[in-house]
Every structure is written in structure tokens, then in C-alpha cells.
Design a protein around this motif. Structure first.
Motif, PDB file in Angstrom:
ATOM      1  N   LEU A 158       3.153   4.166  -1.013  1.00  0.00           N
ATOM      2  CA  LEU A 158       2.621   5.375  -1.555  1.00  0.00           C
ATOM      3  C   LEU A 158       2.857   5.653  -3.228  1.00  0.00           C
ATOM      4  CD1 LEU A 158       2.548   6.717   1.399  1.00  0.00           C
ATOM      5  CD2 LEU A 158       1.302   8.010   0.678  1.00  0.00           C
ATOM      6  N   MET A 159       2.313   4.302  -4.087  1.00  0.00           N
ATOM      7  CA  MET A 159       2.626   4.338  -4.915  1.00  0.00           C
ATOM      8  C   MET A 159       1.732   3.129  -6.043  1.00  0.00           C
ATOM      9  SD  MET A 159       6.035   1.527  -4.632  1.00  0.00           S
ATOM     10  CE  MET A 159       7.215   2.318  -3.447  1.00  0.00           C
ATOM     11  N   SER A 216      11.084   6.912  -9.054  1.00  0.00           N
ATOM     12  CA  SER A 216      10.935   6.655 -10.005  1.00  0.00           C
ATOM     13  C   SER A 216      12.123   7.789 -10.908  1.00  0.00           C
ATOM     14  CB  SER A 216       9.608   7.039 -10.350  1.00  0.00           C
ATOM     15  OG  SER A 216       8.652   6.615  -9.874  1.00  0.00           O
ATOM     16  N   ASN A 293       4.341  -2.779 -17.431  1.00  0.00           N
ATOM     17  CA  ASN A 293       3.084  -3.104 -17.387  1.00  0.00           C
ATOM     18  C   ASN A 293       2.423  -2.656 -18.530  1.00  0.00           C
ATOM     19  OD1 ASN A 293       3.641  -4.967 -15.486  1.00  0.00           O
ATOM     20  ND2 ASN A 293       3.641  -3.500 -13.935  1.00  0.00           N
ATOM     21  N   CYS A 336       1.541  -2.316 -11.556  1.00  0.00           N
ATOM     22  CA  CYS A 336       2.328  -0.698 -11.070  1.00  0.00           C
ATOM     23  C   CYS A 336       1.876  -0.012 -12.302  1.00  0.00           C
ATOM     24  CB  CYS A 336       3.879  -0.700 -11.756  1.00  0.00           C
ATOM     25  SG  CYS A 336       4.526  -1.393  -9.816  1.00  0.00           S
ATOM     26  N   GLY A 337       1.930   1.622 -12.476  1.00  0.00           N
ATOM     27  CA  GLY A 337       0.644   1.469 -13.736  1.00  0.00           C
ATOM     28  C   GLY A 337      -0.508   1.620 -14.666  1.00  0.00           C
TER      29      GLY A 337
END
Ligand code: SAH
Length: 362
Positions: A158-159, A216, A293, A336-337
């Protein structure tokens, strides 16, 4: 009955499914059968559920359905990563990413439309926040990967978009479905929830679930973490670290996975590595270093690879297993992100954190 009034069976985990069937005068085992039809066999049409009586099927058609979001974009990247954009309703789109890696295949799942937490290095934060996903919308991402696209799955994280622990009541049943023997059969080590550190919810999670925990972290001091992950002002490190330690306490195989985004000149110095080592002393830990990123307008740069490697070596020397996460799917903005979907931001940015947290944390 209009479609909005029908119960969406994707919202139900095994327990809720059994209760639902008992509630309509059928048996709990019918509920288990339906769970299996939907999630193990990918069947959504009640008429194809051949071990249910005709009468029960007719009754189900009246009051229930399996309502899946629409896939509006299906985007493969050269490295095998695959991103899907799912339309939940007229205003809201989310993204899920499938990441094959050797004999693993991980699905990265979203839990909210947008995010209210406003981490300064994350592009989902730029979108603002609209709403929580339902359990059905969370598990639908798994269903679509497996049954619609035939992708094998060994892990779910769950990211994706959102803060899963701010949507606790929907996320927990969806993870229960992922883990169920009747469905996707993922072990507790293969479902991972990632949080920015909502401390009371970490304690609650321990009671409600046994999935793996990723946090995080991104900074070893409150001063720096307050800037990068603003929720730290509410739940500082001295509250966060013990909560995480407690989460893994009863299982010797368990470690907390820490995520640490490498931002050039911000949090990537040897002094940060040393502070991190002190901070994590006594907590079974695994460190994931994530090269930043970039996204348009981002106020950071990625740390140079040599600096990331020096940082990693320093942690390893102190006995903290550390890996540098490979950047996957960035050519399609799937790293990511970088997940943004389409969010109709309903919250004014300055107010959104306060309001949303007040609501979801009580
Ligand atoms: N809200 C949850 C789930 C998001 S997980 C959480 O904060 O844990 C996505 C991971 O990618 C988090 O660790 C997040 O901090 C990290 N991330 C966000 N933006 C990033 C970026 N631009 N580059 C690298 N990692 C990023």
C-alpha cells in the motif's frame, strides 16, 4: 434498485460476507463461496456462480453487485512496470502499478484519491485530497491486476496514492481479503502497508491486522522531519519509533521497513546516517533508500549515486540491512511519489491537513 443502492460485494471481507449472507436468510458458507468466486476465480456475474441456487442468484441480482472501477489507461514501461489509471467516478482517478522483479511481482495500490499530508517531496501531495477509497476500490486494484490483466502477484504494497492509515476502516478489510486462503492467499510478510507515521493508527493496526509495516522516515531528527513530512509535528520521532518497535515486538522474523528518500544536500550526509543509526538502535530494522524521483516544480534533486552508496555502507556497517530501491517505471511517471491520478481537490491546501486528520483520527 439503482446501482448506487446495491451493495458492492467487493467491499466485504470474509467476515462481512458471511454476515451479509446470513442477513439475507442464506448461509455463511454461501458468503465464502461468493468470496471465492469473485476473488479466486474472477467471476463477477452471479449467474455463473453455479453452486448457488437459482433463487439465491436472483435475490443477489436484486440487491448486490460486483462494481469495478473502469480502466481508463493501461500503460506499460520498457522495464516491465505497468501502470493503470482507474476511474472511480466522474471526478476521481487513481493509479496502481505492477512491478515484476525476478520471481517477485509486486502491485502498488492506492488508498486515497490524492493525499492530505503534504510531504514536500511527493507529487501526490500537490494534487490535494479528495476522498478515501472504499474497501471495494482498494481490493478492485488487486482484482484488476490478477483477473483482468492476468498478472501474477507475490506481493502487495500500500504505497500508491494516499495515506493508508488515514483510511483505516477501508484498508483493513481490503488487506484481509488479500490475505484470505479463499482468495489471493498472500502471507503477512507479503502485504505491506506504508505510512508516513500516524502513531495512534499504528497501535490500532496491531490489533486489527498482521501485515508488514513500512514507515516513511526520511529524516533522523524532528527538525528536519518536520519540514519533509509535516505530520511529524503532530507525531514526532519520540512517539513514532516506539510505536513501530511495538508493532514488530512479538515476531522475531519481523522488522520495520524504513523508507528514506535521498535528497541531495538535504538528508543524505554521513552525519544523517550516524543520527539514523542512533535513532534506530534497538529497533529491528530494514532500510530502503529511495533515490528521489523528480517531478515538475519539485524543490529537490536526487542525491548522487556515490553519496547514496556511502550512506548505505555506513548503515550496513552499523548492522542495518539497507538496500537502494531501484527506480522503476519513471518513464511513465509510475515511480515512488509520482502517482497523481486525477484529483478534484476539495480542500484548500492550508486547511486540508488539520481537517482531514481531525476527521479520520477522531
Ligand atoms: N503515504 C504513505 C504511502 C506512500 S508510499 C507513506 O507516506 O508511506 C510511497 C513512498 O514513496 C513513501 O515512502 C514516500 O515518502 C515516497 N516518496 C514520495 N515521493 C517521492 C519521490 N518524489 N521520490 C521518491 N520517493 C518518494
Amino acid at each position: 434498485m439503482s446501482t448506487e443502492e446495491k451493495i458492492n460485494l467487493l467491499d466485504l471481507d470474509r467476515q462481512a460476507m458471511e454476515a451479509f449472507f446470513e442477513g439475507i436468510g442464506a448461509k455463511a458458507f454461501h458468503g465464502r463461496n461468493v468470496l471465492k468466486w469473485i476473488h479466486k476465480h474472477g467471476v463477477t456475474d452471479f449467474d455463473a456462480m453455479t453452486d448457488l441456487s437459482k433463487r439465491l442468484r436472483a435475490q443477489l441480482k436484486e440487491i448486490a453487485e460486483v462494481r469495478l472501477p473502469k480502466v481508463v489507461l493501461d500503460q506499460p514501461a520498457r522495464d516491465g512496470t505497468h501502470k493503470w489509471v482507474l476511474e472511480l467516478d466522474r471526478h476521481n482517478r487513481i493509479e496502481s502499478v505492477h512491478i515484476p522483479d525476478g520471481d517477485r511481482a509486486t502491485l502498488c495500490v492506492s488508498s486515497q484519491v490524492g493525499c492530505a499530508l503534504d510531504c514536500s517531496f511527493c507529487s501526490t501531495a500537490r494534487q490535494g485530497f479528495n476522498r478515501n477509497l472504499t474497501s471495494g476500490e482498494i481490493i478492485a486494484q488487486v482484482w484488476i491486476a490478477v483477473h483482468r490483466f492476468g498478472k501474477p502477484l507475490t506481493n502487495v504494497v500500500l504505497m500508491g496514492m494516499g495515506e493508508p492509515l488515514a483510511n483505516f476502516d477501508a484498508v483493513v478489510p481490503a488487506m484481509a481479503v488479500m490475505q484470505d486462503d479463499l482468495t489471493y492467499m498472500l502471507s503477512k510478510y507479503r502485504v505491506t502497508i506504508s505510512t508516513s507515521g500516524i502513531v495512534p493508527a499504528i497501535y490500532r493496526l496491531r490489533e486489527a491486522s498482521d501485515v508488514s509495516l513500512a514507515v516513511s522516515l526520511h529524516a533522523p531528527t524532528n527538525e528536519l522531519r518536520d519540514q519533509l513530512v509535516p505530520i511529524n509535528r503532530k507525531y514526532p520521532l519520540e512517539a513514532l519509533i516506539p510505536a513501530c518497535r511495538e508493532y514488530v515486538r512479538n515476531d522475531k522474523r519481523r522488522k520495520v521497513t524504513w523508507e528514506y528518500v535521498m535528497l541531495d544536500g538535504v538528508n543524505d550526509g554521513i552525519q544523517h546516517a550516524k543520527a539514523l543509526i542512533r535513532l534506530l538502535e534497538g529497533t529491528p530494522s530494514k532500510m530502503n533508500l529511495i533515490p528521489f524521483n523528480p517531478f515538475p516544480g519539485a524543490p529537490y534533486r536526487t542525491s548522487p549515486p556515490e553519496r547514496i552508496e556511502a550512506f548505505r555502507q555506513r548503515l550496513m556497517k552499523a548492522g542495518i540491512i539497507s538496500i537502494t530501491r531501484k527506480t522503476r517505471g519513471d518513464e511513465i511517471d509510475a515511480a515512488c511519489g509520482q502517482l497523481v491520478g486525477q484529483v478534484k481537490d476539495r480542500s484548500r491546501r492550508a486547511l486540508k491537513l488539520q481537517r482531514h486528520l481531525a476527521r479520520s483520527l477522531g
